[in-house]
Scaffold this motif. Sequence first.
Motif, PDB file in Angstrom:
ATOM      1  N   ARG A   1       0.831  -1.206   0.000  1.00  0.00           N
ATOM      2  CA  ARG A   1       0.000   0.000   0.000  1.00  0.00           C
ATOM      3  C   ARG A   1       0.864   1.253   0.000  1.00  0.00           C
TER       4      ARG A   1
ATOM      5  N   THR B   1     -10.115 -10.248   2.101  1.00  0.00           N
ATOM      6  CA  THR B   1      -9.862  -9.079   2.947  1.00  0.00           C
ATOM      7  C   THR B   1      -8.721  -8.247   2.371  1.00  0.00           C
TER       8      THR B   1
ATOM      9  N   SER C   1     -10.020  -6.486  -0.789  1.00  0.00           N
ATOM     10  CA  SER C   1     -11.028  -5.439  -0.575  1.00  0.00           C
ATOM     11  C   SER C   1     -10.417  -4.096  -0.206  1.00  0.00           C
ATOM     12  N   ARG C   2      -9.157  -4.103   0.217  1.00  0.00           N
ATOM     13  CA  ARG C   2      -8.515  -2.859   0.644  1.00  0.00           C
ATOM     14  C   ARG C   2      -7.590  -2.274  -0.418  1.00  0.00           C
TER      15      ARG C   2
END
Length: 228
Positions: free
Chosen positions: A189, A207, A210-211
């Motif tokens: 990220r 999970t 989804s981010r």
Amino acid sequence: MGDIILEARNINKYFHDPVEVKALDDICLSVRKGEFATITGKSGCGKSTLLYILSTMDTDYEGELLIDGEPMNGKSEATLAGIRNGKIGFVFQFHYLLNEFSVLQNVMLPGLKLNRFPPGEVENRAMARLDQLGIRLLAKRKAYQLSGGEKQRVAIARALINDPCIIMGDEPTGNLDKKNGELVFNIFRDLAADYLQTLLIVTHDETFASRTDRTIRMEDGKIMDGQL
């Protein structure tokens, strides 16, 4: 998001043993500079097959592939190997570090192979990547002496050494516990947000997916959602 770094146009892939099976069906996909995208889907849906084509490791397909605006079709294996080393960084579920080499030596390997910079500069660049990932103190340690999470961070540093256009990952958190999986996600990220590094990651972890900036969902060799 910036320019298109990766583009697939009408990709079809067949397996022929023992009978003909269509593994990928008319895949159209593009990924832009600085985007953190994931490919998800059930086991056998074609996501890893697609990644191997997008990374130029599989050339037996129909359709067109462009990396950084350059067509990949029709190029020799030697040319493709040079493009892979210079423009694509790889992070896999298993780190594939050379156990008897030091962390620094492992990170330097793709840079030495590319031969774009002299060895001293490659070493400086490798140390800068280790600094960036908070593992400078591991530089002289042998790969076999590291934990699983440390090994994956070294693999990410190695993937970054040649300033690739795109980092591709195949289940890079699949062999990690929750804590280290979260650490790797945060590294990805930050690379996208702070350094405009482009990432395309295959994962079964919903999970994780989804981010990210975009989730590309596959089913039976087709993109069902997230196509750009």
